[in-house]
Enzyme design. Sequence first.
Site, PDB file in Angstrom:
ATOM      1  N   ARG A  63      31.241   0.146  63.868  1.00  0.00           N
ATOM      2  CA  ARG A  63      32.325  -0.276  64.767  1.00  0.00           C
ATOM      3  C   ARG A  63      32.144   0.329  66.155  1.00  0.00           C
ATOM      4  NH1 ARG A  63      38.478   1.533  64.642  1.00  0.00           N
ATOM      5  NH2 ARG A  63      39.413  -0.175  65.816  1.00  0.00           N
ATOM      6  N   HIS A  67      32.527  -1.456  69.891  1.00  0.00           N
ATOM      7  CA  HIS A  67      33.392  -0.998  70.996  1.00  0.00           C
ATOM      8  C   HIS A  67      32.576  -0.606  72.216  1.00  0.00           C
ATOM      9  CE1 HIS A  67      37.491  -0.316  68.908  1.00  0.00           C
ATOM     10  NE2 HIS A  67      36.794  -1.200  68.236  1.00  0.00           N
ATOM     11  N   ASN A  95      44.229   2.561  73.024  1.00  0.00           N
ATOM     12  CA  ASN A  95      44.733   2.369  71.670  1.00  0.00           C
ATOM     13  C   ASN A  95      43.667   2.003  70.630  1.00  0.00           C
ATOM     14  OD1 ASN A  95      46.926   2.435  69.922  1.00  0.00           O
ATOM     15  ND2 ASN A  95      47.069   0.215  69.961  1.00  0.00           N
ATOM     16  N   HIS A 195      33.665  -6.441  58.681  1.00  0.00           N
ATOM     17  CA  HIS A 195      34.879  -6.014  57.972  1.00  0.00           C
ATOM     18  C   HIS A 195      34.715  -6.080  56.458  1.00  0.00           C
ATOM     19  CE1 HIS A 195      37.565  -6.765  61.772  1.00  0.00           C
ATOM     20  NE2 HIS A 195      36.750  -5.733  61.908  1.00  0.00           N
TER      21      HIS A 195
HETATM   22  C1  HEM Z   1      36.479 -10.070  66.035  1.00  0.00           C
HETATM   23  C2  HEM Z   1      37.252  -9.173  66.576  1.00  0.00           C
HETATM   24  C3  HEM Z   1      37.557  -7.854  65.916  1.00  0.00           C
HETATM   25  C4  HEM Z   1      38.782  -7.305  65.798  1.00  0.00           C
HETATM   26  C5  HEM Z   1      40.093  -7.902  66.294  1.00  0.00           C
HETATM   27  C6  HEM Z   1      38.625  -6.058  65.102  1.00  0.00           C
HETATM   28  C7  HEM Z   1      39.658  -5.184  64.818  1.00  0.00           C
HETATM   29  C8  HEM Z   1      39.533  -4.082  64.016  1.00  0.00           C
HETATM   30  C9  HEM Z   1      40.614  -3.208  63.647  1.00  0.00           C
HETATM   31  C10 HEM Z   1      42.040  -3.328  64.159  1.00  0.00           C
HETATM   32  C11 HEM Z   1      40.145  -2.295  62.775  1.00  0.00           C
HETATM   33  C12 HEM Z   1      40.917  -1.217  62.036  1.00  0.00           C
HETATM   34  C13 HEM Z   1      41.374  -0.094  62.914  1.00  0.00           C
HETATM   35  C14 HEM Z   1      42.347   0.751  62.136  1.00  0.00           C
HETATM   36  O1  HEM Z   1      43.468   0.272  61.914  1.00  0.00           O
HETATM   37  O2  HEM Z   1      41.983   1.865  61.728  1.00  0.00           O
HETATM   38  C15 HEM Z   1      38.750  -2.580  62.583  1.00  0.00           C
HETATM   39  C16 HEM Z   1      37.937  -1.866  61.757  1.00  0.00           C
HETATM   40  C17 HEM Z   1      36.579  -2.061  61.701  1.00  0.00           C
HETATM   41  N1  HEM Z   1      35.849  -2.944  62.466  1.00  0.00           N
HETATM   42 FE1  HEM Z   1      36.577  -4.467  63.557  1.00  0.00          FE
HETATM   43  N2  HEM Z   1      37.318  -5.883  64.804  1.00  0.00           N
HETATM   44  C18 HEM Z   1      36.608  -6.942  65.292  1.00  0.00           C
HETATM   45  C19 HEM Z   1      35.249  -7.107  65.249  1.00  0.00           C
HETATM   46  C20 HEM Z   1      34.382  -6.174  64.752  1.00  0.00           C
HETATM   47  C21 HEM Z   1      32.950  -6.174  64.959  1.00  0.00           C
HETATM   48  C22 HEM Z   1      32.202  -7.177  65.832  1.00  0.00           C
HETATM   49  C23 HEM Z   1      32.452  -5.126  64.261  1.00  0.00           C
HETATM   50  C24 HEM Z   1      31.040  -4.653  64.153  1.00  0.00           C
HETATM   51  C25 HEM Z   1      29.992  -5.445  64.202  1.00  0.00           C
HETATM   52  C26 HEM Z   1      33.579  -4.484  63.603  1.00  0.00           C
HETATM   53  C27 HEM Z   1      33.470  -3.435  62.732  1.00  0.00           C
HETATM   54  C28 HEM Z   1      34.539  -2.802  62.145  1.00  0.00           C
HETATM   55  C29 HEM Z   1      34.412  -1.823  61.081  1.00  0.00           C
HETATM   56  C30 HEM Z   1      33.125  -1.441  60.384  1.00  0.00           C
HETATM   57  C31 HEM Z   1      35.691  -1.339  60.815  1.00  0.00           C
HETATM   58  C32 HEM Z   1      36.095  -0.255  59.802  1.00  0.00           C
HETATM   59  C33 HEM Z   1      36.143   1.082  60.510  1.00  0.00           C
HETATM   60  C34 HEM Z   1      36.458   2.274  59.607  1.00  0.00           C
HETATM   61  O3  HEM Z   1      36.292   2.203  58.382  1.00  0.00           O
HETATM   62  O4  HEM Z   1      36.875   3.302  60.175  1.00  0.00           O
HETATM   63  N3  HEM Z   1      34.727  -5.123  63.943  1.00  0.00           N
HETATM   64  N4  HEM Z   1      38.404  -3.654  63.355  1.00  0.00           N
END
Ligand code: HEM
Length: 331
Positions: A63, A67, A95, A195
């Site tokens: 992630r 970012h 945030n 995800h």
């Molecule tokens: C398409 C738009 C995306 C949105 C709106 C989004 C949003 C989010 C949000 C809100 C979380 C959880 C944060 C929390 O509540 O702790 C999350 C977790 C995560 N996102 Fe996304 N994300 C997006 C795309 C991506 C992309 C492109 C990647 C990587 C290639 C990614 C990888 C991850 C991973 C691996 C987690 C888990 C993190 C953890 O376990 O701490 N996301 N994402």
Amino acid sequence: MSYVISMLMIIILGTIIGFIGLADAQLELGYYAQSCPKAEEIVQGFVHKHIPNAQSLAAPLLRMQFHDCFVRGCDGSVLLDVTAAGNNDTEKTANPNLTLRGFGFIDGVKSLLEAECPGVVSCADIIALVARDSIWTIGGPWWPVPTGRRDGSISNATEALQNIPPPFSNFSSLQTIFASKGLDLKDLVLLSGAHTIGVAHCPSFSERLYNFSGQGYGQDPSLDSEYAANLKQRKCTTPSDNTTIVEMDPGSFRTFDLSYYKLLLKRRGLFQSDAALTKSSTTLSYIKQLVNGPLDTFFDEFSQAMVKMGQVEVLTGSAGQIRKRCAFVNQ
Ligand code: HEM
Ligand SMILES: *[C@@H]1O[C@H](CO)[C@@H](O)[C@H](O)[C@H]1NC(C)=O
Ligand SMILES: *[C@@H]1O[C@H](CO)[C@@H](O)[C@H](O)[C@H]1NC(C)=O
Ligand SMILES: *[C@@H]1O[C@H](CO)[C@@H](O)[C@H](O)[C@H]1NC(C)=O
Ligand SMILES: *[C@@H]1O[C@H](CO)[C@@H](O)[C@H](O)[C@H]1NC(C)=O
Ligand SMILES: *[C@@H]1O[C@H](CO)[C@@H](O)[C@H](O)[C@H]1NC(C)=O
Ligand SMILES: CC(=O)N[C@H]1CO[C@H](CO)[C@@H](O)[C@@H]1O
């Protein structure tokens, strides 16, 4: 084990990807071959040593690259700290960054690389290599990481808010924000597949349980009602819960597999942004193709999308700098 295998894969995948023209001329595979020949081996060694004991870190490290790349390009700006002297409003304070983890991990890699070849390997490249090696270590796909990124010196919380899509994004805002990074709808579907691993905090989706569209105590009709009830009873038991964490892909949140997409088709995507992917016929058909195809196809296509994301607005040549410490701009 895998040095020989990795090299073979670099050659094979590098050829394929070079052939279909994804590789940016300005980044190159093995950029540090002369200047710091052990760089990639050192990153891989650190990841292989630590991730098996801390598998849940692979998700936030992946992630982190998302970012980083979405705000001012893949320039390591996500790592910059608020400093007494300078900016007190960096990306880290925005945030979406509140739930980022793994900064210490990147610092650990950086200090090994500084000991080996001071001032040579950028923090931006470290993020990209660590993300790749971490996902590979937990049994996910492998992708080639062309290197040569340089580090930026600006980190701005407002820009993070403007460029990182929030979890309540609808389809058109996701499409717009990805397009602004040169990423298309297929990339959106594939990269959202990240995800399949990791966790979220309740505020990222509890509106869907308690207050959909600001309508008071309503539930998002596009969320499977059994799943919603379960989340309310067992996880996010109050609208204000901001400490509980929830597996985004329940049952297989540590495994890089197709179950994220299978859940989307059962209306069990956790965020509105996940559910939004089923609301356009174009993206819905990509999802169905992935679900009906072999895991290898997802792995190959995800890998290509990662290579693409890793090239967004990179600084190369004499632009930017090579930070000495990832959290601070060089003086
Ligand atoms: C398409 C738009 C995306 C949105 C709106 C989004 C949003 C989010 C949000 C809100 C979380 C959880 C944060 C929390 O509540 O702790 C999350 C977790 C995560 N996102 Fe996304 N994300 C997006 C795309 C991506 C992309 C492109 C990647 C990587 C290639 C990614 C990888 C991850 C991973 C691996 C987690 C888990 C993190 C953890 O376990 O701490 N996301 N994402
Ligand atoms: C940030 O810095 C500005 C100017 O240096 C100062 O006025 C402001 O109070 C600081 N904000 C925070 C949250 O520390
Ligand atoms: C951060 O970015 C916003 C939006 O582009 C801009 O208005 C603001 O001046 C920037 N802040 C700093 C400290 O550069
Ligand atoms: C999608 O969200 C954006 C930003 O919140 C909003 O301006 C737009 O009207 C929404 N589009 C649809 C189709 O709901
Ligand atoms: C529901 O959402 C609206 C609009 O975002 C907000 O003003 C209101 O405070 C929320 N209510 C609850 C109980 O969270
Ligand atoms: C979490 O919720 C508690 C109580 O509702 C509140 O005091 C605290 O400031 C919240 N924390 C964050 C990071 O929003
Ligand atoms: C990881 C990180 O730097 N998190 C910061 C996010 O921003 C808040 C302030 O809004 C800081 O308290 C956190 O340390």
